[in-house]
Structure formats: structure tokens, C-alpha cells
Design an enzyme around this catalytic site. Structure first.
Site, mmCIF file in Angstrom:
data_model
loop_
_atom_site.group_PDB
_atom_site.id
_atom_site.type_symbol
_atom_site.label_atom_id
_atom_site.label_comp_id
_atom_site.label_asym_id
_atom_site.label_seq_id
_atom_site.Cartn_x
_atom_site.Cartn_y
_atom_site.Cartn_z
ATOM 1 N N THR A 1 10.794 -10.813 0.556
ATOM 2 C CA THR A 1 11.596 -10.224 1.626
ATOM 3 C C THR A 1 12.991 -10.836 1.657
ATOM 4 O O THR A 1 13.997 -10.119 1.714
ATOM 5 C CB THR A 1 10.896 -10.454 2.975
ATOM 6 N N TYR B 1 4.056 1.847 3.189
ATOM 7 C CA TYR B 1 4.601 3.072 3.800
ATOM 8 C C TYR B 1 3.676 3.600 4.908
ATOM 9 O O TYR B 1 4.101 3.764 6.044
ATOM 10 C CB TYR B 1 4.861 4.174 2.769
ATOM 11 N N TYR C 1 0.263 -11.199 1.222
ATOM 12 C CA TYR C 1 1.509 -11.380 1.973
ATOM 13 C C TYR C 1 1.375 -10.698 3.342
ATOM 14 O O TYR C 1 1.471 -9.479 3.447
ATOM 15 C CB TYR C 1 2.660 -10.791 1.160
ATOM 16 N N LYS D 1 0.386 -15.866 2.106
ATOM 17 C CA LYS D 1 1.621 -16.246 2.775
ATOM 18 C C LYS D 1 1.596 -15.615 4.152
ATOM 19 O O LYS D 1 1.545 -14.386 4.273
ATOM 20 C CB LYS D 1 2.843 -15.750 1.996
#
Lengths: 296, 296
Positions: free
Chosen positions: B48, B111, B141, B171
């Protein structure tokens, strides 16, 4: 008065996949042909309903090429080309133009949330600058419940002022008729297309341009009839009957997961079992859901 | 007791871009080298903070190849490879493995929102089945504020049970220490990595594995010191001082848009103006913000 573009009934086409979950070109082409034969003005392929973001850029290009190669007129196609990566959106848009497809439906880059209006404007502006093709026509795609990136009015205004003739339409899938009506009132000349089938009729009465919708995979004929005759006093009863069927079909398909429901119903109608499959993270309905949907 | 993997301080590296907004390979390689020299155990590139989703798959591959070609050991790299399209996630993951990089950080397909746990499981499972490489190690993630697709505990449990040895880490960027602690308590052997710099220290005390964080672009040395010495009673004061600098740096970088702030501060520190640029929809700080950040 400038003609609205695009205008009419556009089906957000479902995408059939093979057992290996690859796009099934032949079945897709047949579906597009049927939609046009049933009265759709065009096919909005590779959108949310079409699971576009579950396919790679190469798979997206392959699907569009197959449809054009099959002889479907490029000016009846509205492919989705907006993805999170700027360069990939540019590449998909250029590819569409290379096939003679000039009007695309463009999601905002949808990974980062809470982006500024300047940032959202810059994202669309950079695409237009890089594509650099005067034929390009963009339908903005407002679907905040899925993209989580709404397209605010000031961004629309700035894009239209900066790039006259490019940002000609908006697909509003937020499901709020008042928002669509406000778009029509605020932006004369902007083609506002309903993203929900039952809202096309009231939107047309408010000056809207038509629809890009999911249930039209099943009820294209009724939508086309409503679009063509909604202002015809002699056909009020027929329009009302068609609208009632549209509402019923939409309600039925929304009881469980919508895309899976539409695929199941299309599989049943066409006898093509390939329509049952979806690409993860979407899945087919489970047996209990399928039974309940069929019984409905 | 199974060793946690990955374990240590990993920088969610910023990605510099050229004037044309293309990835700047040379500047990026230099940044990765500096991070490792400052004490990072590895570099979590293309996440990110690295604006990965704003780059095409080709651009992502090019960046990873440049870093490996520069001689940085593949086992110190944790590239992000999770994108919305199944086949693209598979291709990016295979590409990493082809370079000798075996551990990847994988977003869920982001999405579609509100996907089922079965659907999310199927998405990850299909990637593992298609990649079909026993070397593969996946760090899940969890960053619901950005992906809008959280990774629920039952999905983690099912993935770990179905593919032993593959899903070795997570994470957790949700910013909630209690959630990280619950992950540690629920999944013995799972490497839980804090996504927020100030939370690495308390997470380590709870049995966590380290961090993958953004502010480490600026304070890698302090994070490495805290990681190595947090349990050393003789260094309590030094650890507390380093932790205070980490908290201060994080607070400073979070006053305005975080990625833009980190890039500005890195540009100032390195004298490399290329760090100022971001790819839309993200933008550099405006002048007033930049002035305020520098004055802070």
C-alpha cells in the site's frame, strides 16, 4: 440541445467461464447476440456484473476482441476499462479504441480510499492525456457501495469543463433515484444511466439517458420496450406490465447473491451449464439457495 | 516450537517515480540498500505504501527484477502480489518465485465487497493450487480500512489447515493491538506482523513476529533497535527512547496524507527531488501542508 451519449438500454453482461474458469468466448458472443436481438441498444461488457476485475488485462482484451471479431458493431459496445493502475487503465482504453470501440465505462482507481477530489480528477485527467485520442468518450462509473470511491459532483464538473466532449455520461449504480435526478439537473447534456433496472423508468421521466443494468441479462426485451414506449400514452398498460416484470425479476435476482443468481437463471433458461460458474471470490449459489431461487 | 516466518523489521518501501510517473528503478534500489543498511531485516516492496496498485503488472515485475538484479538477496524481499484478478495474482506470485523470492504479501481480491468466507477461502486456495510451488510462503494482508475486505479468523484457520506451511504470516494493518494479540493467541506458529510502527513493541511483547510498516522508510534504525533489544533489561532506557522517536515520526507523518508526507520527508533527507512525486489518485502535499509538515 446536444444528444445524450450513450442513450438507451445497455446490458451489464454476465461473463461465462469454462471449467478452468477462463472466459468462454463462444458462449459470451452468443449471449451478446441474444441481448442485441432482444432489443438492447448495446452491451456494457466487462463491468461489475461481468466480473471484469476478476480477470487479467489480457483476459479482458481477449473477450473484447472475440466480440468484435464475431461481427458485433464496436459502437454497440461499452467495455469497462477502469482499474486501479493508471497505466493499465490507459492500456485497456487504448486497446478498446484500437478495435473501433470509442465509448468506455471507467471506474475510478479503487484501491485507495478517501482520496481527494484533486487526486480523483488527476487520475481521470491523466488517462485522457495519455490516451490522447479525440474519439474517446467516457462514461464515469459511480458505484460507491462496491468501489468505495464515489465520484463527487465537483469532479464531474471539472472533468467536463477541462475535457469538453469526452466525459459524456455517468452510470449511477448507487441505487438512489434522487442522486440520479440531481445529476440530470446539474449537468445538462450529461447522459445519466441508471445502474438499477427498476429505476430506468423514473429516470427517463426525469430526463435520463437509459440504463446499464444487470437484470437486463434476463429481461432485456422488457427494458427495451419500456425505454421505447414509456412516453406513449396508448401503451401505458403495456409499459406498466413490462415494468412490473422488470421489478419482479430484479427482486428475484437480489434475494441471494445477485451475480450468482443471474447466472443460475440464465443457465436454466439457455440450457448452458457453463453459466453456473463464477470466478472467486464470487461463488455459485449453494444448493439450498438455488432451490429457493428456482421455487420463487 | 516452530520458528515464525517472516520475523523482523520489514519496511513497506515507498516507490519513487520519474517525471513521467514511471517507477524509478535506480532510486528505488538505492532506497532498498539504505533500508537494509539501517537495520531492516527485509523490504516489503509493492504494498500500500509503495503505491503498488497504481502500477501495472509489468511495472510491478520490472521493479522486483531491478531489485533482484541489483544483488539484493531474494530472501530479504516480501513483494505484494495480491490483486483483484485471480490470474494476475497467480502470475505475479509465480514471477516472484521465478526470481527466487518465496515469501509474498497477499491482499485479498479487493473489488467485490461483502464476499463470503467460502469465497475468500476459494480465492486464496485457487492461487495456491495454480501456483503449485512448495516453496511458496504467503503473508495474508489484513487492511480493511483500505481493501474493505477483512480477513476473518475462520478463513485464516481453514487456509492454514488446508495448506500447512504455506500461510505462515499475516500483516495486520487495521491498527488495533487487541486484534493482533488475538491473532497471536489463536494461531500458534503464525507470524503476526504489525502494520503500524508504534505497535511493533507491544506486539513483540505479546509474541508477535515484527512489523511491516510505512514510517520505517524514515526510522528503520530505531525499529531495528527496538526489535533486537526490547527484552534486554540493560537497554530499557535506549529502547524507550527509540520507541518515542518512532511514535513521534509516525505522528508527524500522519498529520497529512501519509504516503505523500513520507515521500516529502524522504526527499528532504536524501536530497533526491524524485521522491516528491506520487501517481494519481495520490498527490504530493500542497505547499501549505508541506510547510506545516517541515515546521513540525
Amino acid at each position: 440541445m446536444i444528444a445524450l451519449h450513450p442513450r438507451g438500454v445497455f446490458c451489464a453482461a454476465l461473463t461465462p467461464v469454462t471449467e478452468a474458469l477462463a472466459p468462454d468466448h463462444a458462449l459470451f458472443v452468443a449471449h451478446c447476440r441474444r441481448l442485441l436481438a432482444e432489443g438492447c441498444d448495446g452491451v456494457a461488457l466487462l463491468g461489475t456484473t461481468g466480473e471484469a476485475n476478476s480477470f487479467s488485462s489480457d483476459e479482458r482484451r481477449g473477450l473484447l476482441e472475440a466480440v468484435v471479431a464475431a461481427g458485433i458493431a464496436p459502437d454497440r459496445l461499452l467495455p469497462g476499462t477502469g482499474v486501479p493502475a493508471l497505466t493499465e487503465t490507459v492500456a485497456l482504453t487504448r486497446h478498446a479504441l484500437s478495435l473501433g470501440v470509442t465509448t468506455v465505462v471507467m471506474l475510478p482507481p479503487f484501491y485507495y480510499k478517501g482520496v481527494t477530489e484533486d487526486g480523483l480528477f488527476a487520475a481521470y485527467a491523466e488517462v485522457v492525456e495519455r490516451v490522447a485520442d479525440p474519439r474517446l468518450r467516457i462514461v464515469l462509473y459511480h458505484i460507491p457501495q462496491m468501489s468505495a470511491v464515489p465520484i463527487p459532483f465537483p469532479v464531474i464538473a471539472r472533468l467536463r469543463a477541462t475535457y469538453p466532449g469526452i466525459f459524456t455520461g455517468i452510470k449511477d449504480s448507487a441505487g438512489d433515484l434522487a442522486h440520479m435526478e440531481e445529476l440530470v439537473a446539474t449537468f445538462p447534456g450529461l447522459a445519466v444511466l441508471a445502474g438499477a433496472d427498476p429505476l430506468m423508468l423514473p429516470l427517463l421521466k426525469a430526463g435520463g439517458a437509459g440504463c446499464i443494468t444487470a437484470t437486463s441479462n434476463l429481461v432485456a426485451g422488457d427494458l427495451a420496450f419500456v425505454f421505447r414506449h414509456h412516453a406513449d400514452a396508448a401503451l401505458t398498460a403495456e409499459v406498466e406490465a413490462a415494468q412490473a416484470r422488470i421489478v419482479a425479476a430484479r427482486d428475484r435476482a437480489s434475494r441471494f447473491a445477485q451475480i450468482a443468481s443471474l447466472k443460475l437463471l440464465l443457465a436454466d433458461r439457455t440450457g448452458q451449464p457453463g453459466w453456473h460458474r463464477l470466478r472467486p471470490p464470487l461463488l455459485p449459489l449453494n444448493q439450498a439457495e438455488a432451490d429457493a431461487l428456482r421455487a420463487a
